[in-house]
Design a protein around this motif. Structure first.
Motif, PDB file in Angstrom:
ATOM      1  N   GLN A   2       0.842  -1.195   0.000  1.00 34.03           N
ATOM      2  CA  GLN A   2       0.000   0.000   0.000  1.00 34.03           C
ATOM      3  C   GLN A   2       0.880   1.250   0.000  1.00 34.03           C
ATOM      4  OE1 GLN A   2      -3.380  -0.571  -0.139  1.00 34.03           O
ATOM      5  NE2 GLN A   2      -2.816  -2.704  -0.189  1.00 34.03           N
ATOM      6  N   ASN A   3       0.926   1.959  -1.134  1.00 33.60           N
ATOM      7  CA  ASN A   3       1.731   3.175  -1.237  1.00 33.60           C
ATOM      8  C   ASN A   3       0.967   4.423  -0.822  1.00 33.60           C
ATOM      9  OD1 ASN A   3       4.161   2.006  -2.157  1.00 33.60           O
ATOM     10  ND2 ASN A   3       3.229   1.701  -4.158  1.00 33.60           N
ATOM     11  N   TYR A   4      -0.356   4.302  -0.718  1.00 33.32           N
ATOM     12  CA  TYR A   4      -1.189   5.418  -0.267  1.00 33.32           C
ATOM     13  C   TYR A   4      -1.855   5.007   1.035  1.00 33.32           C
ATOM     14  CZ  TYR A   4      -5.374   8.309   0.130  1.00 33.32           C
ATOM     15  OH  TYR A   4      -6.374   9.124   0.596  1.00 33.32           O
ATOM     16  N   SER A  37     -10.779   6.874  -8.361  1.00 35.35           N
ATOM     17  CA  SER A  37      -9.857   6.245  -9.300  1.00 35.35           C
ATOM     18  C   SER A  37     -10.615   5.351 -10.286  1.00 35.35           C
ATOM     19  CB  SER A  37      -8.826   5.394  -8.557  1.00 35.35           C
ATOM     20  OG  SER A  37      -8.018   4.683  -9.479  1.00 35.35           O
ATOM     21  N   ASP A  40      -7.793   1.877  -9.627  1.00 37.62           N
ATOM     22  CA  ASP A  40      -7.367   1.307  -8.342  1.00 37.62           C
ATOM     23  C   ASP A  40      -8.523   1.137  -7.367  1.00 37.62           C
ATOM     24  OD1 ASP A  40      -4.538   1.037  -8.679  1.00 37.62           O
ATOM     25  OD2 ASP A  40      -4.384   3.226  -8.583  1.00 37.62           O
ATOM     26  N   GLU A  97      -3.097   0.813  -3.452  1.00 34.50           N
ATOM     27  CA  GLU A  97      -1.824   0.342  -3.984  1.00 34.50           C
ATOM     28  C   GLU A  97      -0.980   1.488  -4.538  1.00 34.50           C
ATOM     29  OE1 GLU A  97      -0.254  -2.709  -7.442  1.00 34.50           O
ATOM     30  OE2 GLU A  97      -2.223  -3.047  -6.537  1.00 34.50           O
ATOM     31  N   HIS A  98      -1.593   2.423  -5.232  1.00 32.17           N
ATOM     32  CA  HIS A  98      -0.870   3.537  -5.847  1.00 32.17           C
ATOM     33  C   HIS A  98      -1.134   4.842  -5.098  1.00 32.17           C
ATOM     34  CE1 HIS A  98      -1.266   0.597  -9.207  1.00 32.17           C
ATOM     35  NE2 HIS A  98       0.029   0.850  -9.254  1.00 32.17           N
ATOM     36  N   GLU A  99      -0.155   5.703  -5.056  1.00 25.48           N
ATOM     37  CA  GLU A  99      -0.274   6.943  -4.289  1.00 25.48           C
ATOM     38  C   GLU A  99      -1.119   8.008  -4.966  1.00 25.48           C
ATOM     39  OE1 GLU A  99       3.974   8.952  -5.627  1.00 25.48           O
ATOM     40  OE2 GLU A  99       3.827   7.904  -3.722  1.00 25.48           O
ATOM     41  N   ASN A 100      -1.497   7.804  -6.233  1.00 23.03           N
ATOM     42  CA  ASN A 100      -2.286   8.814  -6.945  1.00 23.03           C
ATOM     43  C   ASN A 100      -3.790   8.709  -6.680  1.00 23.03           C
ATOM     44  OD1 ASN A 100      -2.647   6.455  -8.325  1.00 23.03           O
ATOM     45  ND2 ASN A 100      -2.451   7.339 -10.363  1.00 23.03           N
ATOM     46  N   VAL A 101      -4.200   7.826  -5.800  1.00 23.98           N
ATOM     47  CA  VAL A 101      -5.612   7.694  -5.453  1.00 23.98           C
ATOM     48  C   VAL A 101      -6.041   8.908  -4.640  1.00 23.98           C
ATOM     49  CG1 VAL A 101      -7.266   6.321  -4.126  1.00 23.98           C
ATOM     50  CG2 VAL A 101      -5.536   5.191  -5.498  1.00 23.98           C
TER      51      VAL A 101
END
Length: 128
Positions: A2-4, A37, A40, A97-101
């Motif tokens: 989990q990057n976010y 998103s 995601d 998973e991605h920080e752009n959420v």
């Protein structure tokens, strides 16, 4: 992985004073968690509801909630449930998973006085 990860505070109003005679108006409140998103999933690990005094009223998450892309979940505090009081709030813990959420977490309060209805919303604020 989990990057976010974020923790969001959402103010809720389950009652407000309507006039100088201290007439209290009860409101229904809806917590809305929106995954913006298109690719995601958003993972919700905690949704806790607190009263004006800072005491936990209830927890809404027993198991991790996976909110698919572009999906929304709502939690309703019924109009006759005044356990939260005028300073109630939610804490929402989330990850992806991605920080752009960039989820949107809001509350919408609705009520009426006589033949007049009103509604207003509040936004969630990151407190991580």
């Amino acid at each position: 992985q989990q990057n976010y990860k974020d923790v969001v505070y959402v103010p809720i109003y389950t009652d407000k004073y309507a006039n100088q005679t201290d007439q209290k108006v009860l409101l229904s409140a809806t917590l809305s968690i929106r995954n913006t998103s298109e690719i995601d999933s958003l993972f919700i690990s905690r949704i806790d509801y607190f009263d004006t005094g800072g005491n936990i009223v209830r927890s809404y998450v027993e198991n991790l909630i996976s909110l698919p892309p572009m999906a929304t979940i709502n939690y309703v505090i019924e109009k006759d449930d005044d356990t939260g009081g005028p300073g109630a709030n939610f804490i929402v813990e989330q990850s992806a998973e991605h920080e752009n959420v960039k989820p949107i977490i809001q509350a919408v309060m609705v009520s009426h006085i006589g033949n007049k209805s009103f509604a207003f919303s509040t936004d969630g604020y990151s407190v991580k």
